[in-house]
Enzyme design. Structure first.
Site, PDB file in Angstrom:
ATOM      1  CG  ASP A 232      -1.728  15.900  -2.842  1.00  0.00           C
ATOM      2  OD1 ASP A 232      -2.538  16.457  -3.899  1.00  0.00           O
ATOM      3  OD2 ASP A 232      -1.315  16.590  -1.978  1.00  0.00           O
TER       4      ASP A 232
ATOM      5  CD  GLU B 199     -14.871   5.651   0.012  1.00  0.00           C
ATOM      6  OE1 GLU B 199     -15.121   5.277  -1.021  1.00  0.00           O
ATOM      7  OE2 GLU B 199     -13.769   4.950   0.784  1.00  0.00           O
TER       8      GLU B 199
ATOM      9  CG  ASP C 169      10.162   8.681  -2.659  1.00  0.00           C
ATOM     10  OD1 ASP C 169       9.414   9.667  -2.916  1.00  0.00           O
ATOM     11  OD2 ASP C 169      10.598   8.034  -3.438  1.00  0.00           O
TER      12      ASP C 169
ATOM     13  CE  LYS D  15      -3.824  26.404  -6.305  1.00  0.00           C
ATOM     14  NZ  LYS D  15      -3.211  27.410  -5.318  1.00  0.00           N
TER      15      LYS D  15
ATOM     16  CD  GLU E 236       1.955   8.331   4.766  1.00  0.00           C
ATOM     17  OE1 GLU E 236       2.350   9.289   4.933  1.00  0.00           O
ATOM     18  OE2 GLU E 236       0.895   7.725   4.420  1.00  0.00           O
TER      19      GLU E 236
ATOM     20  CB  THR F 197     -11.727   6.255   4.539  1.00  0.00           C
ATOM     21  OG1 THR F 197     -12.241   7.289   3.737  1.00  0.00           O
ATOM     22  CG2 THR F 197     -10.946   5.035   4.293  1.00  0.00           C
ATOM     23  CE  LYS F 198     -13.570   7.638  12.239  1.00  0.00           C
ATOM     24  NZ  LYS F 198     -13.047   8.264  13.465  1.00  0.00           N
TER      25      LYS F 198
ATOM     26  CD  GLU G 181      -3.012   1.187   2.015  1.00  0.00           C
ATOM     27  OE1 GLU G 181      -3.882   2.282   2.316  1.00  0.00           O
ATOM     28  OE2 GLU G 181      -3.129   0.110   2.590  1.00  0.00           O
TER      29      GLU G 181
ATOM     30  CG  ASP H  22     -12.101  12.737  -3.317  1.00  0.00           C
ATOM     31  OD1 ASP H  22     -11.004  12.574  -3.603  1.00  0.00           O
ATOM     32  OD2 ASP H  22     -12.580  13.339  -2.511  1.00  0.00           O
TER      33      ASP H  22
END
Length: 224
Positions: free
Chosen positions: A131, A205, A108, A135, A81, A202-203, A56, A167
């Site tokens: 992420d 989501e 990374d 922009k 992470e 998830t919360k 993951e 999303d």
């Protein structure tokens, strides 16, 4: 060789680091963390068994990662992470739920994949809500780019899968385009897949859905 530093898909925004997260980070990372090395990681040795290996990338605060690992004890999971509060949070959940099938690499993702995983070594890769860098001038920072997708595909076994959820509609369109351009990948759906039962809501989501946001799951498998 270029002298320009690599473009990263993340910014190290430390954020709030609670006492519990800090304590877990300091006391549990030596036990559940995997250090960055230039040698391939041996999952069978780390977990003491041979089982499907799922990576993951970007586990966030770790709730989803821990829940998937808890619900699937027959599989082994490696979370990548870089944000200390998220690492501490996930470490705390590993300890709380006594998860023997989950470990963390706090480095990374691109470097980890290049150095620590060999070709055809993973059964699945999860990237949930990367992420979107909305922009236009920041689109080059998006994680899902052709060269990175090629690396992901190489590390998957034939039949292995890549599951991305977002999303952000524009990013979803971009992801579909990039994955379709990788000839070793095939889409499991026409465009977007139904959310698999293994990926819990998830919360974040749930809040988004109440606001009318559409969550898109994109699942491709490696053919050869």
């Amino acid at each position: 060789m270029s002298s320009h530093p690599p473009i990263r898909s993340y910014v190290l925004r430390q954020g709030y680091f609670s006492n519990a997260q800090r304590h877990a980070y300091e006391s549990l990372l030596p036990r559940y963390g995997i250090p960055l090395t230039e040698e391939p990681v041996d999952l069978d040795s780390i977990f003491g068994r041979t089982a499907p290996g799922i990576l993951e990338i970007g586990s966030g605060m770790g709730e989803t990662t821990a829940e998937i690992a808890r619900q699937h004890p027959e599989k082994d999971f490696i979370a990548i992470e870089v944000h200390a509060p998220g690492i501490g949070s996930l470490l705390g959940q590993i300890e709380k739920h006594r998860l023997t099938n989950l470990r963390i690499i706090p480095h990374d993702a691109k470097l980890v994949l290049q150095q620590m995983f060999t070709s055809e070594s993973l059964d699945g890769i999860h990237i949930f809500f990367p992420d979107p860098w909305p922009k236009a001038r920041h689109h080059k920072r998006r994680l899902i780019q052709p060269d990175f997708v090629s690396l992901l595909c190489d590390r998957l076994k034939p039949g292995g899968y890549l599951h991305i959820a977002t999303d952000w509609e524009d990013y979803a369109t971009h992801i579909l385009h990039v994955l379709r351009s990788e000839e070793r990948f095939v889409n499991t759906a026409v465009d977007y897949a139904a959310r698999p039962a293994y990926r819990p809501l998830t919360k974040f989501e749930q809040r988004g859905m109440k606001l009318g946001h559409t969550i898109r799951d994109i699942i491709f498998t490696r053919t050869a």
